[in-house]
Motif scaffolding. Sequence first.
Motif, PDB file in Angstrom:
ATOM      1  N   ASP A  94      32.811  16.214 -28.543  1.00  0.00           N
ATOM      2  CA  ASP A  94      33.686  17.354 -28.264  1.00  0.00           C
ATOM      3  C   ASP A  94      33.809  18.187 -29.535  1.00  0.00           C
ATOM      4  OD1 ASP A  94      35.556  19.144 -27.295  1.00  0.00           O
ATOM      5  OD2 ASP A  94      37.238  17.753 -27.477  1.00  0.00           O
ATOM      6  N   GLN A  95      33.313  19.401 -29.492  1.00  0.00           N
ATOM      7  CA  GLN A  95      33.309  20.284 -30.664  1.00  0.00           C
ATOM      8  C   GLN A  95      34.719  20.669 -31.103  1.00  0.00           C
ATOM      9  OE1 GLN A  95      30.768  21.059 -32.478  1.00  0.00           O
ATOM     10  NE2 GLN A  95      29.056  20.533 -31.185  1.00  0.00           N
ATOM     11  N   VAL A  96      35.670  20.732 -30.176  1.00  0.00           N
ATOM     12  CA  VAL A  96      37.019  21.178 -30.520  1.00  0.00           C
ATOM     13  C   VAL A  96      37.828  20.066 -31.181  1.00  0.00           C
ATOM     14  CG1 VAL A  96      39.189  22.104 -29.592  1.00  0.00           C
ATOM     15  CG2 VAL A  96      37.002  22.911 -28.693  1.00  0.00           C
ATOM     16  N   SER A  97      37.899  18.895 -30.538  1.00  0.00           N
ATOM     17  CA  SER A  97      38.696  17.796 -31.097  1.00  0.00           C
ATOM     18  C   SER A  97      37.932  16.998 -32.146  1.00  0.00           C
ATOM     19  CB  SER A  97      39.151  16.851 -29.981  1.00  0.00           C
ATOM     20  OG  SER A  97      38.052  16.146 -29.438  1.00  0.00           O
ATOM     21  N   LYS A  98      36.619  17.219 -32.226  1.00  0.00           N
ATOM     22  CA  LYS A  98      35.754  16.487 -33.164  1.00  0.00           C
ATOM     23  C   LYS A  98      35.792  14.976 -32.896  1.00  0.00           C
ATOM     24  CE  LYS A  98      34.936  20.258 -35.552  1.00  0.00           C
ATOM     25  NZ  LYS A  98      34.163  21.212 -34.821  1.00  0.00           N
ATOM     26  N   LYS A  99      35.775  14.620 -31.612  1.00  0.00           N
ATOM     27  CA  LYS A  99      35.803  13.215 -31.205  1.00  0.00           C
ATOM     28  C   LYS A  99      34.741  12.960 -30.143  1.00  0.00           C
ATOM     29  CE  LYS A  99      40.732  12.741 -31.977  1.00  0.00           C
ATOM     30  NZ  LYS A  99      42.037  12.559 -31.358  1.00  0.00           N
ATOM     31  N   TYR A 100      34.264  11.712 -30.119  1.00  0.00           N
ATOM     32  CA  TYR A 100      33.340  11.289 -29.073  1.00  0.00           C
ATOM     33  C   TYR A 100      34.109  10.787 -27.860  1.00  0.00           C
ATOM     34  CZ  TYR A 100      28.999  11.485 -31.716  1.00  0.00           C
ATOM     35  OH  TYR A 100      27.893  11.913 -32.413  1.00  0.00           O
ATOM     36  N   CYS A 101      33.516  10.981 -26.730  1.00  0.00           N
ATOM     37  CA  CYS A 101      33.959  10.385 -25.480  1.00  0.00           C
ATOM     38  C   CYS A 101      32.818   9.453 -25.083  1.00  0.00           C
ATOM     39  CB  CYS A 101      34.151  11.488 -24.448  1.00  0.00           C
ATOM     40  SG  CYS A 101      34.681  10.895 -22.871  1.00  0.00           S
ATOM     41  N   SER A 102      33.117   8.230 -24.667  1.00  0.00           N
ATOM     42  CA  SER A 102      32.009   7.335 -24.357  1.00  0.00           C
ATOM     43  C   SER A 102      32.288   6.468 -23.138  1.00  0.00           C
ATOM     44  CB  SER A 102      31.686   6.450 -25.565  1.00  0.00           C
ATOM     45  OG  SER A 102      32.735   5.556 -25.818  1.00  0.00           O
ATOM     46  N   ASN A 103      31.200   6.044 -22.521  1.00  0.00           N
ATOM     47  CA  ASN A 103      31.211   5.083 -21.420  1.00  0.00           C
ATOM     48  C   ASN A 103      30.142   4.042 -21.711  1.00  0.00           C
ATOM     49  OD1 ASN A 103      33.138   6.341 -19.729  1.00  0.00           O
ATOM     50  ND2 ASN A 103      31.599   7.710 -18.904  1.00  0.00           N
ATOM     51  N   GLU A 104      30.444   2.795 -21.406  1.00  0.00           N
ATOM     52  CA  GLU A 104      29.426   1.755 -21.439  1.00  0.00           C
ATOM     53  C   GLU A 104      29.154   1.354 -20.001  1.00  0.00           C
ATOM     54  OE1 GLU A 104      29.417  -0.450 -25.699  1.00  0.00           O
ATOM     55  OE2 GLU A 104      30.177  -1.570 -23.994  1.00  0.00           O
ATOM     56  N   ILE A 105      27.907   1.500 -19.620  1.00  0.00           N
ATOM     57  CA  ILE A 105      27.504   1.243 -18.240  1.00  0.00           C
ATOM     58  C   ILE A 105      26.727  -0.071 -18.190  1.00  0.00           C
ATOM     59  CG2 ILE A 105      26.206   2.137 -16.271  1.00  0.00           C
ATOM     60  CD1 ILE A 105      26.236   4.874 -17.879  1.00  0.00           C
ATOM     61  N   TYR A 106      27.233  -1.017 -17.432  1.00  0.00           N
ATOM     62  CA  TYR A 106      26.481  -2.235 -17.146  1.00  0.00           C
ATOM     63  C   TYR A 106      25.533  -1.885 -16.013  1.00  0.00           C
ATOM     64  CZ  TYR A 106      25.518  -6.610 -14.736  1.00  0.00           C
ATOM     65  OH  TYR A 106      24.895  -7.649 -14.098  1.00  0.00           O
ATOM     66  N   PHE A 107      24.220  -2.042 -16.242  1.00  0.00           N
ATOM     67  CA  PHE A 107      23.297  -1.682 -15.152  1.00  0.00           C
ATOM     68  C   PHE A 107      22.393  -2.814 -14.715  1.00  0.00           C
ATOM     69  CE2 PHE A 107      20.832  -0.527 -18.913  1.00  0.00           C
ATOM     70  CZ  PHE A 107      19.535  -0.877 -18.596  1.00  0.00           C
ATOM     71  N   GLY A 108      22.477  -3.973 -15.354  1.00  0.00           N
ATOM     72  CA  GLY A 108      21.656  -5.079 -14.896  1.00  0.00           C
ATOM     73  C   GLY A 108      21.899  -6.355 -15.676  1.00  0.00           C
TER      74      GLY A 108
END
Length: 162
Positions: A94-108
């Motif tokens: 996020d360019q404004v807050s200077k923070k990452y947003c993340s998800n960890e996806i279990y796919f197998g």
Amino acid sequence: MYVQTVNSELHSRIENRNNCNYFSNCISRDLNELFTPFLNKKVRKISGYGGWLKSIEKLIEPWQKKQIVGFNELDKIMIYGSYTSLICRVQTWDQVSKKYCSNEIYFGRFDDSTGELTKLAEPSKYRIDLTAEELIDAQNTHNFHESKMTEAAAIIRNFQDS
């Protein structure tokens, strides 16, 4: 009561969360389709530090190198094995807050003694329509109930044996 100002940073963070969720859903679906032909076949090395077989590395390389339409320069994708799980981490900046947003996806899941892919998970279905108002309502509800739990715990403490 929680008070949150609806400002440009909050809107930017909500938009980034929705984007991260959108990319996570798409990537999850694509990984499911990509790995379906490898069900019950070897996908991971079992000697040394493990890792992907070379043929699998080539298949996931476009994701690892972020060759995805709409992905920004600072966005990240990591596809890896952890114990016996196959995981994909999606991070959007996020360019404004200077923070990452993340998800960890279990796919197998894979068998760590053979390196064979034993199970594929259903693609993720993260919401992509979150709003600032919904976040504020959820925070207010959470804080209200947290306050009530603290009050209840204080009453219960009065009746516990020392």
